[in-house]
Design a protein around this motif. Sequence first.
Motif, PDB file in Angstrom:
ATOM      1  N   LEU A  28       0.828  -1.205   0.000  1.00 47.12           N
ATOM      2  CA  LEU A  28       0.000   0.000   0.000  1.00 47.12           C
ATOM      3  C   LEU A  28       0.866   1.260   0.000  1.00 47.12           C
ATOM      4  CD1 LEU A  28      -2.813   1.310   0.236  1.00 47.12           C
ATOM      5  CD2 LEU A  28      -2.560   1.147   2.710  1.00 47.12           C
ATOM      6  N   VAL A  29       1.900   1.289   0.822  1.00 44.67           N
ATOM      7  CA  VAL A  29       2.781   2.457   0.889  1.00 44.67           C
ATOM      8  C   VAL A  29       3.508   2.646  -0.434  1.00 44.67           C
ATOM      9  CG1 VAL A  29       4.873   3.355   1.979  1.00 44.67           C
ATOM     10  CG2 VAL A  29       3.036   2.436   3.391  1.00 44.67           C
ATOM     11  N   GLY A  31       2.491   1.718  -3.365  1.00 43.27           N
ATOM     12  CA  GLY A  31       1.503   2.203  -4.332  1.00 43.27           C
ATOM     13  C   GLY A  31       1.206   3.676  -4.147  1.00 43.27           C
ATOM     14  N   GLU A  32       1.074   4.110  -2.903  1.00 42.53           N
ATOM     15  CA  GLU A  32       0.818   5.524  -2.630  1.00 42.53           C
ATOM     16  C   GLU A  32       1.998   6.387  -3.071  1.00 42.53           C
ATOM     17  OE1 GLU A  32      -1.905   7.042  -1.687  1.00 42.53           O
ATOM     18  OE2 GLU A  32      -3.041   5.197  -1.450  1.00 42.53           O
ATOM     19  N   LEU A  33       3.212   5.889  -2.856  1.00 41.18           N
ATOM     20  CA  LEU A  33       4.394   6.643  -3.289  1.00 41.18           C
ATOM     21  C   LEU A  33       4.453   6.746  -4.805  1.00 41.18           C
ATOM     22  CD1 LEU A  33       7.107   5.365  -0.790  1.00 41.18           C
ATOM     23  CD2 LEU A  33       6.086   7.641  -0.899  1.00 41.18           C
ATOM     24  N   LEU A  35       1.860   6.720  -6.792  1.00 38.89           N
ATOM     25  CA  LEU A  35       0.809   7.672  -7.142  1.00 38.89           C
ATOM     26  C   LEU A  35       1.261   9.112  -6.888  1.00 38.89           C
ATOM     27  CD1 LEU A  35      -2.112   8.277  -7.983  1.00 38.89           C
ATOM     28  CD2 LEU A  35      -2.763   7.976  -5.583  1.00 38.89           C
ATOM     29  N   ALA A  36       1.906   9.347  -5.748  1.00 41.62           N
ATOM     30  CA  ALA A  36       2.387  10.702  -5.428  1.00 41.62           C
ATOM     31  C   ALA A  36       3.436  11.148  -6.441  1.00 41.62           C
ATOM     32  CB  ALA A  36       2.968  10.726  -4.021  1.00 41.62           C
ATOM     33  N   GLU A  39       1.689  12.019  -9.675  1.00 42.16           N
ATOM     34  CA  GLU A  39       0.958  13.276  -9.530  1.00 42.16           C
ATOM     35  C   GLU A  39       1.910  14.468  -9.542  1.00 42.16           C
ATOM     36  OE1 GLU A  39      -2.207  15.372  -6.447  1.00 42.16           O
ATOM     37  OE2 GLU A  39      -1.534  13.331  -6.082  1.00 42.16           O
TER      38      GLU A  39
END
Length: 137
Positions: A28-29, A31-33, A35-36, A39
Amino acid sequence: MTDQMIRPTESPSTGELVRRLSEDVSRLVRGELRLAKAEMTQKGKRAGRGAGLFGGAGAMALYGGAALVAAAILALALVLPGWASALVIGVLLLIVAAVLGVFGKGQVSRATPPTPGRAIHGIKTDLDAATPHKSYR
C-alpha cells in the motif's frame, strides 16, 4: 475422501497474519508513493508549461510597451523635433523607474531580515510560559 476434505480449513496463525499485514502495508505504501510521484510529475509539467507561458506573456508585454513608447515619441515629434521628443519620453520613463525603484527598495528593506520576528517572539513567549521557573530564595 482425502484428509483435506474432512478437516475444516485451519485459521492462519498470528505470525502469518502479521506477515500478511506487513506485506499489505508495504504494498500500500509503495503504491501511494508511486501515485504521489506520478501526480507530482504531472503537476511539475503543468507548472513548467505555465511558467513558459508567463515568460512569453512578459516578452509580449515588453514589446507592446516598447511600441507604445515609440508611439508616444512619434506623437510628441509632431510638435517637437524627433530627438527632443525621444529625450522627453526617455526622461519620463527614467523618472518612473526611479520612483518604482525607491518604493521597491523600501519594501525590501521592510522585509529584511528574512526571519519571522513576530512568530519567533511568540514562540519564545510560549516557551517561557510553558517552562517551569525555579524559584530563587
